[in-house]
Design a protein around this motif. Structure first.
Motif, PDB file in Angstrom:
ATOM      1  N   ILE A   5       0.844  -1.193   0.000  1.00 30.86           N
ATOM      2  CA  ILE A   5       0.000   0.000   0.000  1.00 30.86           C
ATOM      3  C   ILE A   5       0.886   1.253   0.000  1.00 30.86           C
ATOM      4  CG2 ILE A   5      -1.667   1.337   1.345  1.00 30.86           C
ATOM      5  CD1 ILE A   5      -2.831  -1.370   2.300  1.00 30.86           C
ATOM      6  N   ILE A  50      -7.247   7.989  -0.365  1.00 29.95           N
ATOM      7  CA  ILE A  50      -7.811   6.650  -0.175  1.00 29.95           C
ATOM      8  C   ILE A  50      -6.720   5.695   0.304  1.00 29.95           C
ATOM      9  CG2 ILE A  50      -8.892   4.672  -1.331  1.00 29.95           C
ATOM     10  CD1 ILE A  50     -10.269   6.781  -3.193  1.00 29.95           C
ATOM     11  N   ILE A  51      -5.535   5.810  -0.278  1.00 26.25           N
ATOM     12  CA  ILE A  51      -4.419   4.951   0.129  1.00 26.25           C
ATOM     13  C   ILE A  51      -4.027   5.229   1.577  1.00 26.25           C
ATOM     14  CG2 ILE A  51      -1.972   4.462  -0.250  1.00 26.25           C
ATOM     15  CD1 ILE A  51      -2.530   4.866  -3.278  1.00 26.25           C
ATOM     16  N   SER A  54      -6.712   3.853   3.788  1.00 32.80           N
ATOM     17  CA  SER A  54      -6.658   2.387   3.782  1.00 32.80           C
ATOM     18  C   SER A  54      -5.514   1.858   4.636  1.00 32.80           C
ATOM     19  CB  SER A  54      -6.500   1.861   2.357  1.00 32.80           C
ATOM     20  OG  SER A  54      -7.627   2.168   1.587  1.00 32.80           O
ATOM     21  N   PHE A  58      -6.145  -0.211   7.876  1.00 35.07           N
ATOM     22  CA  PHE A  58      -5.634  -1.586   7.862  1.00 35.07           C
ATOM     23  C   PHE A  58      -4.813  -1.866   9.114  1.00 35.07           C
ATOM     24  CE2 PHE A  58      -2.064  -4.435   6.862  1.00 35.07           C
ATOM     25  CZ  PHE A  58      -2.754  -5.595   6.551  1.00 35.07           C
ATOM     26  N   GLN A  93     -13.746  -4.546  11.770  1.00 30.95           N
ATOM     27  CA  GLN A  93     -14.338  -4.008  10.545  1.00 30.95           C
ATOM     28  C   GLN A  93     -15.160  -2.749  10.808  1.00 30.95           C
ATOM     29  OE1 GLN A  93     -13.849  -4.719   7.343  1.00 30.95           O
ATOM     30  NE2 GLN A  93     -12.284  -6.142   8.030  1.00 30.95           N
ATOM     31  N   ASP A  96     -12.452  -0.144  11.034  1.00 33.59           N
ATOM     32  CA  ASP A  96     -11.871  -0.013   9.699  1.00 33.59           C
ATOM     33  C   ASP A  96     -12.800   0.773   8.774  1.00 33.59           C
ATOM     34  OD1 ASP A  96      -9.841  -1.249   7.535  1.00 33.59           O
ATOM     35  OD2 ASP A  96     -11.896  -1.365   6.748  1.00 33.59           O
ATOM     36  N   SER A  97     -14.079   0.436   8.795  1.00 32.94           N
ATOM     37  CA  SER A  97     -15.043   1.097   7.904  1.00 32.94           C
ATOM     38  C   SER A  97     -15.081   2.601   8.126  1.00 32.94           C
ATOM     39  CB  SER A  97     -16.450   0.530   8.124  1.00 32.94           C
ATOM     40  OG  SER A  97     -16.500  -0.822   7.747  1.00 32.94           O
ATOM     41  N   VAL A 100     -11.180   4.418   7.393  1.00 33.68           N
ATOM     42  CA  VAL A 100     -10.785   4.581   5.991  1.00 33.68           C
ATOM     43  C   VAL A 100     -11.625   5.646   5.295  1.00 33.68           C
ATOM     44  CG1 VAL A 100     -12.219   2.727   5.006  1.00 33.68           C
ATOM     45  CG2 VAL A 100     -10.123   3.390   3.867  1.00 33.68           C
ATOM     46  N   ALA A 104     -10.153   9.169   3.998  1.00 36.87           N
ATOM     47  CA  ALA A 104     -10.139   9.286   2.539  1.00 36.87           C
ATOM     48  C   ALA A 104     -11.095  10.345   2.010  1.00 36.87           C
ATOM     49  CB  ALA A 104     -10.465   7.934   1.909  1.00 36.87           C
TER      50      ALA A 104
END
Length: 171
Positions: A5, A50-51, A54, A58, A93, A96-97, A100, A104
């Motif tokens: 990434i 976005i990267i 992420s 992550f 999750q 994470d949701s 990110v 982003a």
């Protein structure tokens, strides 16, 4: 995964900073794109937020997943595999949701907080549903491994992994 990434981030960052060839800027004027380089920078440049989102999500998600898994294992022992696997995934999750998409799109793209939260909730509902649906598959895979290794070897390997969580195979 985090290294890949990061590599993608550096490559995209450098690509949008390159000075374009003279023909590139106006190559698609007849197709309604007056400045191809501006379009390229806009499309690929937004990928950087976005990267970053992420990567941060992550790393936080993976650490949280492991921590929650171990916390549940502490209280359930080897019972309730579904609770450890599904519970830790659902918690990680969820975080994470939101992480990110917040990084982003709220920070990186200027979306409204209401829009980001709406997308986060929809995204998490999808992840939650998939996690619940695939839980029986966890038991099938666990059973196949136990049959392949034999219950004794499988139990021994699990016991060793619990005693030495920082050591991988062959350490």
């Amino acid at each position: 995964a985090a290294g890949l990434i990061l590599y993608a981030f550096v490559m995209v960052f450098l690509a949008v900073k390159l000075v374009p060839a003279d023909f590139w800027i106006t190559i698609n004027t007849k197709n309604g794109i007056p400045d191809m380089n501006l379009a390229f920078r806009y499309i690929f440049g937004q990928g950087n937020s976005i990267i970053v989102g992420s990567l941060v999500a992550f790393l936080i998600g993976q650490l949280l997943d492991v921590a929650v898994f171990q916390y549940i294992r502490k209280y359930t022992g080897e019972r309730m595999l579904w609770l450890r696997a599904t519970g830790s995934t659902l918690v990680s999750q969820l975080v994470d949701s939101f992480v990110v998409l917040f990084i982003a799109f709220y920070i990186g793209q200027g979306w409204s907080l209401a829009l980001v939260v709406a997308v986060c909730i929809t995204n998490y509902i999808y992840k939650f549903s998939v996690t619940i649906i695939i839980t029986p598959l966890l038991y099938v895979i666990h059973g196949v491994i136990d049959r392949y290794l034999g219950e004794e070897l499988s139990a021994k390997m699990i016991s060793e992994a619990i005693k030495n969580p920082d050591q991988g195979p062959g350490s």
